[in-house]
Scaffold this motif. Sequence first.
Motif, PDB file in Angstrom:
ATOM      1  N   TRP A 297     -15.832   0.557   0.014  1.00  0.00           N
ATOM      2  CA  TRP A 297     -14.621   0.147  -0.718  1.00  0.00           C
ATOM      3  C   TRP A 297     -13.386   0.791  -0.097  1.00  0.00           C
ATOM      4  O   TRP A 297     -12.379   0.131   0.135  1.00  0.00           O
ATOM      5  N   LEU A 298     -13.499   2.121   0.171  1.00  0.00           N
ATOM      6  CA  LEU A 298     -12.351   2.837   0.762  1.00  0.00           C
ATOM      7  C   LEU A 298     -12.030   2.286   2.151  1.00  0.00           C
ATOM      8  O   LEU A 298     -10.858   2.109   2.510  1.00  0.00           O
ATOM      9  N   MET A 299     -13.095   1.976   2.910  1.00  0.00           N
ATOM     10  CA  MET A 299     -12.921   1.413   4.254  1.00  0.00           C
ATOM     11  C   MET A 299     -12.173   0.076   4.186  1.00  0.00           C
ATOM     12  O   MET A 299     -11.227  -0.153   4.942  1.00  0.00           O
ATOM     13  N   ASN A 300     -12.586  -0.780   3.248  1.00  0.00           N
ATOM     14  CA  ASN A 300     -11.913  -2.078   3.073  1.00  0.00           C
ATOM     15  C   ASN A 300     -10.448  -1.893   2.693  1.00  0.00           C
ATOM     16  O   ASN A 300      -9.574  -2.606   3.194  1.00  0.00           O
ATOM     17  N   MET A 301     -10.186  -0.946   1.800  1.00  0.00           N
ATOM     18  CA  MET A 301      -8.804  -0.700   1.353  1.00  0.00           C
ATOM     19  C   MET A 301      -7.946  -0.226   2.521  1.00  0.00           C
ATOM     20  O   MET A 301      -6.850  -0.734   2.747  1.00  0.00           O
ATOM     21  N   LEU A 302      -8.479   0.759   3.271  1.00  0.00           N
ATOM     22  CA  LEU A 302      -7.680   1.340   4.356  1.00  0.00           C
ATOM     23  C   LEU A 302      -7.448   0.347   5.494  1.00  0.00           C
ATOM     24  O   LEU A 302      -6.304   0.121   5.908  1.00  0.00           O
ATOM     25  N   TRP A 303      -8.520  -0.285   5.979  1.00  0.00           N
ATOM     26  CA  TRP A 303      -8.367  -1.230   7.103  1.00  0.00           C
ATOM     27  C   TRP A 303      -7.507  -2.425   6.689  1.00  0.00           C
ATOM     28  O   TRP A 303      -6.651  -2.884   7.457  1.00  0.00           O
ATOM     29  N   GLY A 304      -7.740  -2.922   5.463  1.00  0.00           N
ATOM     30  CA  GLY A 304      -6.959  -4.061   4.967  1.00  0.00           C
ATOM     31  C   GLY A 304      -5.486  -3.721   4.846  1.00  0.00           C
ATOM     32  O   GLY A 304      -4.616  -4.467   5.316  1.00  0.00           O
ATOM     33  N   GLY A 305      -5.205  -2.573   4.228  1.00  0.00           N
ATOM     34  CA  GLY A 305      -3.815  -2.130   4.067  1.00  0.00           C
ATOM     35  C   GLY A 305      -3.128  -1.918   5.405  1.00  0.00           C
ATOM     36  O   GLY A 305      -1.982  -2.340   5.608  1.00  0.00           O
TER      37      GLY A 305
ATOM     38  N   VAL B  31       6.116   9.439   4.250  1.00  0.00           N
ATOM     39  CA  VAL B  31       5.695   8.136   3.693  1.00  0.00           C
ATOM     40  C   VAL B  31       4.236   7.828   4.064  1.00  0.00           C
ATOM     41  O   VAL B  31       3.441   7.419   3.208  1.00  0.00           O
ATOM     42  N   GLY B  32       3.884   8.036   5.330  1.00  0.00           N
ATOM     43  CA  GLY B  32       2.522   7.730   5.802  1.00  0.00           C
ATOM     44  C   GLY B  32       1.462   8.531   5.059  1.00  0.00           C
ATOM     45  O   GLY B  32       0.460   7.964   4.603  1.00  0.00           O
ATOM     46  N   VAL B  33       1.703   9.841   4.918  1.00  0.00           N
ATOM     47  CA  VAL B  33       0.737  10.702   4.211  1.00  0.00           C
ATOM     48  C   VAL B  33       0.670  10.293   2.730  1.00  0.00           C
ATOM     49  O   VAL B  33      -0.423  10.203   2.157  1.00  0.00           O
ATOM     50  N   ALA B  34       1.831  10.008   2.132  1.00  0.00           N
ATOM     51  CA  ALA B  34       1.858   9.596   0.719  1.00  0.00           C
ATOM     52  C   ALA B  34       1.058   8.307   0.507  1.00  0.00           C
ATOM     53  O   ALA B  34       0.319   8.183  -0.473  1.00  0.00           O
ATOM     54  N   MET B  35       1.167   7.349   1.446  1.00  0.00           N
ATOM     55  CA  MET B  35       0.411   6.092   1.358  1.00  0.00           C
ATOM     56  C   MET B  35      -1.094   6.365   1.398  1.00  0.00           C
ATOM     57  O   MET B  35      -1.848   5.859   0.553  1.00  0.00           O
ATOM     58  N   ALA B  36      -1.507   7.183   2.361  1.00  0.00           N
ATOM     59  CA  ALA B  36      -2.938   7.495   2.519  1.00  0.00           C
ATOM     60  C   ALA B  36      -3.462   8.226   1.284  1.00  0.00           C
ATOM     61  O   ALA B  36      -4.558   7.923   0.797  1.00  0.00           O
ATOM     62  N   VAL B  37      -2.658   9.163   0.758  1.00  0.00           N
ATOM     63  CA  VAL B  37      -3.078   9.937  -0.426  1.00  0.00           C
ATOM     64  C   VAL B  37      -3.189   9.004  -1.639  1.00  0.00           C
ATOM     65  O   VAL B  37      -4.188   9.059  -2.370  1.00  0.00           O
ATOM     66  N   LEU B  38      -2.198   8.139  -1.842  1.00  0.00           N
ATOM     67  CA  LEU B  38      -2.227   7.227  -3.002  1.00  0.00           C
ATOM     68  C   LEU B  38      -3.441   6.299  -2.958  1.00  0.00           C
ATOM     69  O   LEU B  38      -4.132   6.111  -3.972  1.00  0.00           O
ATOM     70  N   VAL B  39      -3.727   5.735  -1.774  1.00  0.00           N
ATOM     71  CA  VAL B  39      -4.888   4.841  -1.639  1.00  0.00           C
ATOM     72  C   VAL B  39      -6.180   5.621  -1.913  1.00  0.00           C
ATOM     73  O   VAL B  39      -7.058   5.149  -2.648  1.00  0.00           O
ATOM     74  N   THR B  40      -6.282   6.842  -1.379  1.00  0.00           N
ATOM     75  CA  THR B  40      -7.502   7.644  -1.558  1.00  0.00           C
ATOM     76  C   THR B  40      -7.677   8.058  -3.021  1.00  0.00           C
ATOM     77  O   THR B  40      -8.795   8.000  -3.553  1.00  0.00           O
ATOM     78  N   VAL B  41      -6.592   8.463  -3.676  1.00  0.00           N
ATOM     79  CA  VAL B  41      -6.667   8.869  -5.088  1.00  0.00           C
ATOM     80  C   VAL B  41      -7.066   7.661  -5.955  1.00  0.00           C
ATOM     81  O   VAL B  41      -7.917   7.780  -6.839  1.00  0.00           O
ATOM     82  N   THR B  42      -6.487   6.494  -5.655  1.00  0.00           N
ATOM     83  CA  THR B  42      -6.838   5.267  -6.398  1.00  0.00           C
ATOM     84  C   THR B  42      -8.323   4.971  -6.225  1.00  0.00           C
ATOM     85  O   THR B  42      -9.019   4.650  -7.186  1.00  0.00           O
ATOM     86  N   TRP B  43      -8.804   5.099  -4.977  1.00  0.00           N
ATOM     87  CA  TRP B  43     -10.227   4.874  -4.697  1.00  0.00           C
ATOM     88  C   TRP B  43     -11.105   5.853  -5.494  1.00  0.00           C
ATOM     89  O   TRP B  43     -12.125   5.461  -6.062  1.00  0.00           O
ATOM     90  N   LEU B  44     -10.687   7.130  -5.543  1.00  0.00           N
ATOM     91  CA  LEU B  44     -11.448   8.137  -6.301  1.00  0.00           C
ATOM     92  C   LEU B  44     -11.539   7.754  -7.767  1.00  0.00           C
ATOM     93  O   LEU B  44     -12.614   7.833  -8.374  1.00  0.00           O
ATOM     94  N   VAL B  45     -10.405   7.323  -8.341  1.00  0.00           N
ATOM     95  CA  VAL B  45     -10.371   6.897  -9.752  1.00  0.00           C
ATOM     96  C   VAL B  45     -11.322   5.709  -9.952  1.00  0.00           C
ATOM     97  O   VAL B  45     -12.113   5.692 -10.903  1.00  0.00           O
TER      98      VAL B  45
ATOM     99  N   ALA C   7     -16.170   3.261 -12.016  1.00  0.00           N
ATOM    100  CA  ALA C   7     -17.335   2.417 -11.719  1.00  0.00           C
ATOM    101  C   ALA C   7     -18.634   3.125 -12.096  1.00  0.00           C
ATOM    102  O   ALA C   7     -19.513   2.526 -12.725  1.00  0.00           O
ATOM    103  N   ASP C   8     -18.745   4.415 -11.749  1.00  0.00           N
ATOM    104  CA  ASP C   8     -19.936   5.192 -12.107  1.00  0.00           C
ATOM    105  C   ASP C   8     -20.088   5.286 -13.622  1.00  0.00           C
ATOM    106  O   ASP C   8     -21.199   5.152 -14.153  1.00  0.00           O
TER     107      ASP C   8
END
Lengths: 139, 102
Positions: free
Chosen positions: A54-62, A102-116, A121-122
């Motif tokens: 899921w994280l891979m799809n989010m990152l590569w897609g974004g 901006v770049g680090v903030a984008m990566a952090v936001l996507v990763t935090v969203t993925w964690l949530v 899901a669990d």
Amino acid sequence: MACFLVSGGEAIVVTAVRAAVKKSEQKKGIVDEKGKQITDPAEHGICWTRKLGWLMNMLWGGVLLLAIEHIWHGEVVLWPPFLTAASVPGEMATVLHEMATVGVAMAVLVTVTWLVVTFVADAVVKRSAKTEAAKEAEL
Amino acid sequence: MTLMITLLAAVVASIVWYSKAPNSTFSIGSLALMYWAATLMWCVDGIACLVEGEAFIEIADTAAMLDDAVLGLVVVIVGLAVWAVINIARDPKRIFSKALTK
């Protein structure tokens, strides 16, 4: 300018980590050779191969869609040095600053969203397993 | 406008994914994740613009807004094209392999 490159770097790392995790989970009999979970997610939780997918799809897609935007605005070109700012003296400092903020903030936001999403899901999978067990007990 | 169009695409893809779940033959979930991630990234970009004193979404300049809208459509089409290429390569219903081996 090049903010999406930070997420691109993270995507490369996550892809490598997922490949290693898939190999490990395959050895443990959690996933098959295609990476599909063969154990019961309700009992063992959702496998990490799937979660990292899921994280891979989010990152590569974004990264891909943001790269299109940068090409559209002429900030990225398809020939060396690829970044328009790289050919302007003194502009690379601005690029690096934007990547660090901006770049680090984008990566952090996507990763935090993925964690949530993974926690939710669990929780949903475990709750549905409990509900089914309770229904079976009632019968 | 790019952000709004991508957000709309993410919502539509999520609704389609939900209505088809648990059947995920064509990986619509992947398409939805792609649009959601781009939406999040553009939100950060918009916040950065706000910090610099610019607008979160450009609505004052009609030409810039139109350009952003066209970019939004291009982004959605590229997302769909990538998703189509992935599905053609994966061939989840084995249509190509069956047709080629016939």
